[in-house]
Each structure stands twice: as C-alpha cells, then as structure tokens.
Design a protein around this motif. Structure first.
Motif, short mmCIF file in Angstrom:
data_model
loop_
_atom_site.label_atom_id
_atom_site.label_comp_id
_atom_site.label_asym_id
_atom_site.label_seq_id
_atom_site.Cartn_x
_atom_site.Cartn_y
_atom_site.Cartn_z
N ALA A 38 2.58 7.99 -20.94
CA ALA A 38 3.40 7.23 -20.00
C ALA A 38 4.61 6.67 -20.71
CB ALA A 38 2.59 6.09 -19.37
N GLY A 39 5.68 6.48 -19.94
CA GLY A 39 6.90 5.89 -20.46
C GLY A 39 7.54 5.01 -19.40
N LEU A 40 8.05 3.87 -19.79
CA LEU A 40 8.65 2.91 -18.86
C LEU A 40 9.97 2.42 -19.44
CD1 LEU A 40 8.48 1.08 -16.33
CD2 LEU A 40 7.29 -0.58 -17.77
N GLN A 41 11.00 2.38 -18.59
CA GLN A 41 12.30 1.87 -19.01
C GLN A 41 12.82 0.91 -17.96
OE1 GLN A 41 15.21 4.72 -20.48
NE2 GLN A 41 16.87 3.57 -19.54
N ILE A 42 13.22 -0.30 -18.41
CA ILE A 42 13.76 -1.32 -17.51
C ILE A 42 15.09 -1.80 -18.07
CG2 ILE A 42 13.38 -3.57 -16.46
CD1 ILE A 42 10.39 -3.10 -16.72
N ASN A 43 16.15 -1.70 -17.28
CA ASN A 43 17.47 -2.16 -17.69
C ASN A 43 17.88 -3.35 -16.83
OD1 ASN A 43 17.70 0.00 -19.50
ND2 ASN A 43 18.53 1.35 -17.92
N THR A 44 18.39 -4.41 -17.47
CA THR A 44 18.87 -5.60 -16.76
C THR A 44 20.25 -5.96 -17.28
OG1 THR A 44 17.83 -7.10 -18.34
CG2 THR A 44 16.52 -6.46 -16.42
N GLY A 45 20.91 -6.86 -16.58
CA GLY A 45 22.25 -7.26 -16.99
C GLY A 45 23.29 -6.53 -16.17
N ASN A 46 24.21 -5.81 -16.85
CA ASN A 46 25.24 -5.06 -16.14
C ASN A 46 24.66 -3.91 -15.33
OD1 ASN A 46 27.41 -6.61 -17.14
ND2 ASN A 46 27.35 -5.49 -19.07
N THR A 47 23.55 -3.35 -15.82
CA THR A 47 22.89 -2.25 -15.12
C THR A 47 21.48 -2.65 -14.76
OG1 THR A 47 24.18 -0.62 -16.37
CG2 THR A 47 22.20 0.17 -15.27
N GLU A 48 21.17 -2.60 -13.49
CA GLU A 48 19.83 -2.93 -13.01
C GLU A 48 19.11 -1.64 -12.60
OE1 GLU A 48 18.45 -5.90 -12.89
OE2 GLU A 48 20.18 -7.16 -13.38
N SER A 49 18.15 -1.21 -13.40
CA SER A 49 17.44 0.03 -13.07
C SER A 49 16.06 0.02 -13.71
CB SER A 49 18.23 1.27 -13.54
OG SER A 49 18.32 1.29 -14.95
N THR A 50 15.18 0.80 -13.11
CA THR A 50 13.81 0.95 -13.61
C THR A 50 13.40 2.41 -13.49
OG1 THR A 50 13.23 -1.28 -12.86
CG2 THR A 50 11.42 0.22 -13.32
N SER A 51 12.76 2.92 -14.51
CA SER A 51 12.26 4.29 -14.45
C SER A 51 10.88 4.36 -15.09
CB SER A 51 13.21 5.26 -15.17
OG SER A 51 13.30 4.95 -16.55
N PHE A 52 10.04 5.21 -14.54
CA PHE A 52 8.68 5.37 -15.03
C PHE A 52 8.27 6.83 -14.90
CE2 PHE A 52 4.19 5.97 -13.98
CZ PHE A 52 3.58 5.42 -15.09
N ASN A 53 7.55 7.32 -15.89
CA ASN A 53 6.96 8.65 -15.78
C ASN A 53 5.59 8.63 -16.44
OD1 ASN A 53 6.95 10.39 -18.51
ND2 ASN A 53 8.67 8.94 -18.57
N GLY A 54 4.67 9.39 -15.88
CA GLY A 54 3.32 9.46 -16.42
C GLY A 54 2.76 10.86 -16.29
N ARG A 55 1.83 11.18 -17.16
CA ARG A 55 1.21 12.51 -17.15
C ARG A 55 -0.23 12.38 -17.63
NH1 ARG A 55 0.41 15.87 -21.46
NH2 ARG A 55 0.12 18.10 -21.09
N THR A 56 -1.14 13.05 -16.92
CA THR A 56 -2.54 13.10 -17.31
C THR A 56 -2.99 14.56 -17.34
OG1 THR A 56 -3.02 10.94 -16.34
CG2 THR A 56 -4.88 12.40 -16.75
N LYS A 57 -3.61 14.95 -18.43
CA LYS A 57 -4.11 16.32 -18.57
C LYS A 57 -5.59 16.28 -18.89
CE LYS A 57 -3.40 20.62 -21.19
NZ LYS A 57 -2.59 21.29 -22.24
N LEU A 58 -6.39 17.01 -18.10
CA LEU A 58 -7.83 17.08 -18.28
C LEU A 58 -8.23 18.53 -18.54
CD1 LEU A 58 -8.86 14.88 -15.21
CD2 LEU A 58 -8.47 14.11 -17.56
N VAL A 59 -9.01 18.75 -19.59
CA VAL A 59 -9.43 20.11 -19.97
C VAL A 59 -10.93 20.13 -20.21
CG1 VAL A 59 -9.15 22.00 -21.61
CG2 VAL A 59 -7.18 20.58 -21.03
#
Length: 247
Positions: A38-59
């Motif tokens: 998983a990865g999370l990015q949060i930007n505040t101040g001049n740029t307000e944005s949020t992004s998230f991505n996740g991955r699960t692999k089962l074998v």
C-alpha cells in the motif's frame, strides 16, 4: 536420593525433547503465500490532494495445481472532487502437466475515469516456464478468450453500447533477482481482437528492508488501440509502496 532421581529424570526428558526438536528446526514451507502492499500520499498547503493505492496477492501453489488472485485499487482526489478511482481483480488457476500447465483466467476492471468504465476478459490456454533458475524466471502463456468492454460516456456518445470481442491472449512473466535483497519483475500482456487490441506492461522493483518488509516501485502502462472520442490511448500508473510478504 529422591532429589537425585528427580534431577536425572528431568535432564533425561529434556534431552529427549531437545533431540526431537533441534535448535535449528524450521517449520516446513507452506503452500500458501500472500503479499500486501500500500502507498498513501497527502498534500496540503498550496496543493490539496490525496492519493492511495493498494494491492493484495494470494497464491496457493501445490504439486498439481496453482491458484492465484490479485486485487488492486487506486484512488486520488483534490480539494474539490475525486480525480481517479480504479479497481482490478485478476484470478488464475493453473493445472500442471509435463511440461508446462493449462490455465483458466479472469480479468475484471472498474475505472470511473478510464476510456472503458468496465472490462471483463475470460481466457484459457497453455503456459510453460522458458527459464526457471534461482536468479531468473520467465514463463510464457497463450490462449483464446472473450472480452466485454463498456465505453465511458462522452459528449459525442452519451449512451455508448457495450462491445464484445473474441481475443487471443499472450503473456510473458519475467523475474530477475539482481542480488540477495533486490529483484525486478515485469509482466507483458497482449489481448488481440478483431474490434480492439490492448497491451499492458506491469513492472516493479522490490528491495527488502528487513525480514518480510520491502519497498517497491511500480509502473503500470496500458495501451488501448481503439478508445472513445476524447480519451487517451495510453494510461500510466506509478506507485511507491511498502510491501509485506507472509507465508
């Protein structure tokens, strides 16, 4: 005397237990393996944005068969609205023969902002390991399939009809161990159909931080030959994730 007998008995039992369970004992390898990243990015101040991505692999890999499931999710938003939302599900079942394996596979994606909001691909075929060593692995797959696609609404076509197509699916899965703690992987998949053709390249560089934890940089590039008006042919997703593996 009784104390002496008791001590001797305790030592005897301890030595037997030690013989049955040596200090370097390890549990036998499991047929089940899982990866969660998983990865999370949060930007505040001049740029307000949020992004998230996740991955699960089962074998689940046994002597006669291998079952694999991958779930992916991507989400991004700014201060006003959602700018990206995509989910993917990949299922594959391999039955091992000599040499190679036969497989059945399903790929499903939901993309709110993509050129196609929903796509489903079912395929069967044959695969084999062209290279299988400690450092390098390469497997190749080929087989027919069926694809269903729902184009996104556009100004030119506010209510587009879903498209279906018989395809030929080809895939190459490559993994290279660069050294003990770093590995590189790349999956190249092509779906060739009479109505449309897509090519997807999924690459990742993984570096172990400690024990079962690793840092992973990934890039996913997808090319679609025929897209609705106003849509791009190439979609690219870059990820910077923390990955945990257990089995």
């Amino acid at each position: 005397m009784k104390k002496t007998v008791t001590v001797l008995g305790t030592l005897l039992l301890s030595s037997r237990a030690f013989a049955l369970v040596p200090p370097d004992y390890q549990d036998p390898p499991s047929d089940f393996r899982a990866e969660i990243e998983a990865g999370l990015q949060i930007n505040t101040g001049n740029t307000e944005s949020t992004s998230f991505n996740g991955r699960t692999k089962l074998v689940y890999d046994t002597r006669k068969a291998k079952q694999e499931a991958v779930i992916k999710g991507y989400y991004a938003s700014d201060s006003e609205e959602t700018t990206a939302e995509k989910y993917e599900l990949q299922l594959q079942s391999n039955y091992k023969i000599s040499p190679g394996y036969v497989f059945g596979r399903g790929d499903f994606s939901w993309d709110q902002f993509g050129s196609y909001t929903h796509q489903s691909t079912m395929s069967i075929g044959y695969g084999f390991d062209a290279i299988s060593s400690y450092k390098t692995k390469l497997s190749l797959e080929i087989g027919p399939g069926y694809r269903y696609s729902q184009p996104i609404d556009s100004v030119d076509d506010p209510s587009p009809e879903a498209k279906s197509d018989v395809i030929l699916r080809t895939a190459a899965k490559f993994e290279q161990r660069l050294h003990e703690y770093t590995s590189f992987g790349a999956d190249l998949t092509g779906e060739i159909g009479e109505e449309n053709t897509t090519v997807t390249l999924d690459m990742g560089l993984k570096s172990i931080l400690f024990q079962d934890w690793a840092f992973k940089i990934g890039v996913n590039v997808r090319y679609t030959e025929v897209v609705p008006a106003g849509s791009e042919q190439i979609d690219t997703i870059s990820t910077f994730n923390l990955l945990y593996t257990f089995q």
